[in-house]
Scaffold this active site. Structure first.
Site, mmCIF file in Angstrom:
data_model
loop_
_atom_site.group_PDB
_atom_site.id
_atom_site.type_symbol
_atom_site.label_atom_id
_atom_site.label_comp_id
_atom_site.label_asym_id
_atom_site.label_seq_id
_atom_site.Cartn_x
_atom_site.Cartn_y
_atom_site.Cartn_z
ATOM 1 N N SER A 52 0.860 -1.188 0.000
ATOM 2 C CA SER A 52 0.000 0.000 0.000
ATOM 3 C C SER A 52 0.894 1.235 0.000
ATOM 4 O O SER A 52 1.762 1.364 0.866
ATOM 5 C CB SER A 52 -0.897 0.023 1.232
ATOM 6 O OG SER A 52 -1.818 -1.033 1.216
ATOM 7 N N ASN A 106 1.139 4.045 1.280
ATOM 8 C CA ASN A 106 0.751 4.977 2.338
ATOM 9 C C ASN A 106 1.909 5.252 3.286
ATOM 10 O O ASN A 106 1.710 5.706 4.412
ATOM 11 C CB ASN A 106 -0.460 4.439 3.112
ATOM 12 C CG ASN A 106 -0.222 3.045 3.687
ATOM 13 O OD1 ASN A 106 0.910 2.563 3.711
ATOM 14 N ND2 ASN A 106 -1.289 2.403 4.131
ATOM 15 N N SER A 137 5.900 -3.025 11.176
ATOM 16 C CA SER A 137 4.748 -2.413 10.526
ATOM 17 C C SER A 137 4.950 -0.906 10.476
ATOM 18 O O SER A 137 5.712 -0.332 11.257
ATOM 19 C CB SER A 137 3.449 -2.735 11.269
ATOM 20 O OG SER A 137 3.402 -2.069 12.519
ATOM 21 N N LYS A 138 4.230 -0.265 9.563
ATOM 22 C CA LYS A 138 4.293 1.188 9.473
ATOM 23 C C LYS A 138 3.733 1.836 10.729
ATOM 24 O O LYS A 138 4.216 2.867 11.183
ATOM 25 C CB LYS A 138 3.522 1.657 8.239
ATOM 26 C CG LYS A 138 4.117 1.198 6.917
ATOM 27 C CD LYS A 138 3.185 1.496 5.760
ATOM 28 C CE LYS A 138 3.716 0.922 4.458
ATOM 29 N NZ LYS A 138 2.741 1.031 3.351
ATOM 30 N N SER A 139 2.679 1.220 11.293
ATOM 31 C CA SER A 139 2.051 1.803 12.480
ATOM 32 C C SER A 139 2.989 1.794 13.680
ATOM 33 O O SER A 139 2.845 2.603 14.595
ATOM 34 C CB SER A 139 0.760 1.054 12.818
ATOM 35 O OG SER A 139 1.030 -0.309 13.083
#
Length: 308
Positions: free
Chosen positions: A19, A21, A277-279
Site C-alpha cells: 500500500s 501509504n 509495521s508502518k504503524s
C-alpha cells in the site's frame, strides 16, 4: 477444495502488493524478495500491485518511493503496477453480483455503536465477546434487526454506511455451488514446496465489511478481484494474512473466481519481537539506505530459506 493447482510446467504468476501509504520496511522487502525469488526459480512472472484504495493516505510520492526502494534492492517486476484506484468499476461489479445473490447489506452502526453493544453484551453474559483473528470483536448486530426497505431509505437519505457480507447466507450459498468443502492448498516451506489442504473457517470473521460509502471496496474484496484479473497462480504473503484467506476463498467461490495456491511466509520482527509495521514506525528502507546499508546487506539479512 480449490481448483487443480499448476504443475511445475504450468504458468507461475505471483505478486507483491504494498500500500503506497508510507515507506517500505524490512518486512516488505522480505515479502518482495520471496515473491521475486520464487518467480525466477520457477521461470514465472513477478507482478506488482499498488493497493491504494485509501485515497486519504495513499499518495503518488509514496508509490514513487516504493518503486525507488525496489529498484535499489534490484527487484524488477515484469510489468507496470496495477493500481486498485484505477479499477473501482471491477469491485463495483463484484459487489453487484453479491448483492444480486442477496448476500450483502448496508449497516449503519458506527464504531462507537459497536463498542457499546459489545460492552453491554459482555456485561449481560459475563463472557468476553467473540473476536476475529485480528482481535476485533465480531459485528454484534443482526441483519434482521432492520428491514431492507429501511436500509434502502437510510442510504437514500445519505446516512454513512458500510456494506457487510451476510456470513451465514454466504456460506449457505457457497455450499450450494460446485467445488466441495471450502478451503485452499498451502505450499509448505517455500512457495513451490509440498502442498497441504487447509479447511476454511470464514465464520471466525463474522459479517465482514466489503465496502464503505466513501471507499467503494475493501481489502477482502479487492484482493480476490485483483488476483483473478492479474492471473495470479500463487499468492505469497505474510503469515499475518493466513486466517484472512478463509474469507478470500469464500468470496472466490461466490464470485466464480479461481483459487490460487497460497504460501504464507514468516514475518520479520523487531528486537522486541513485534511484527514490523508502518504503524509501529519500523525503520524504513530509505533510512537504512541513508545510513549506508547496501542492497546486498539487506538481501543477505533477509535471504529466503527453506523455512520461509
Amino acid at each position: 477444495m480449490p481448483r487443480p493447482l499448476p504443475s511445475a510446467a504450468a504458468p507461475f504468476v505471483c505478486r507483491f502488493a504494498p500500500s503506497p501509504n508510507g515507506r517500505l520496511h524490512l518486512g516488505h522487502a522480505f515479502s518482495a524478495l520471496v515473491n521475486e525469488a520464487a518467480a525466477r526459480r520457477m521461470g514465472g512472472t513477478f507482478l506488482l500491485r499498488m493497493e491504494d484504495i485509501d485515497a486519504t493516505r495513499c499518495r503518488p510520492d509514496h508509490e514513487a518511493a516504493i518503486l525507488q526502494d525496489l529498484a535499489w534492492l534490484g527487484i524488477a517486476p515484469d510489468a507496470p503496477p496495477r493500481r486498485q484506484s484505477e479499477h473501482f468499476a471491477d469491485y463495483a461489479a463484484a459487489l453487484e453480483r453479491l448483492s444480486a445473490m442477496g448476500l450483502i447489506y448496508a449497516a449503519f452502526e458506527s464504531r462507537a455503536d459497536i463498542a457499546r453493544a459489545v460492552i453491554a453484551r459482555e456485561a449481560a453474559t459475563g463472557r468476553p465477546a467473540l473476536r476475529d483473528p485480528d482481535g476485533a470483536p465480531l459485528f454484534p448486530f443482526a441483519r434482521s434487526a432492520m428491514s431492507e426497505a429501511e436500509r434502502d431509505a437510510r442510504r437514500a437519505e445519505g446516512a454513512p454506511f458500510v456494506l457487510r457480507l451476510d456470513m451465514a447466507a454466504a456460506l449457505a450459498a457457497a455450499e450450494a455451488l460446485p467445488g466441495g468443502p471450502l478451503g485452499w492448498t498451502e505450499a509448505q516451506g517455500v512457495p513451490e514446496g509440498p502442498r497441504a489442504p487447509v479447511p476454511a473457517d470464514p465464520t471466525r470473521w463474522g459479517d465482514v465489511v466489503l465496502a464503505r460509502k466513501d471507499v467503494p471496496t475493501s481489502y477482502h474484496l479487492s484482493v480476490v478481484v485483483d488476483d483473478a484479473a492479474q492471473g495470479i497462480t500463487h499468492v505469497i504473503r505474510g503469515m499475518d494474512l493466513f486466517h484472512a484467506t478463509s474469507v478470500h476463498v469464500l468470496l472466490q467461490r461466490l464470485l466464480g473466481l479461481p483459487t490460487p495456491l497460497y504460501h504464507h511466509h514468516r514475518l520479520i520482527h523487531d528486537d522486541s519481537g513485534r511484527k514490523l509495521s508502518k504503524s509501529n514506525a519500523a525503520t524504513s528502507l530509505a533510512a537504512l539506505r541513508a545510513a549506508g546499508v547496501r542492497p546486498q546487506d539487506i538481501r543477505a539479512r533477509l535471504q529466503p530459506t527453506p523455512s520461509t
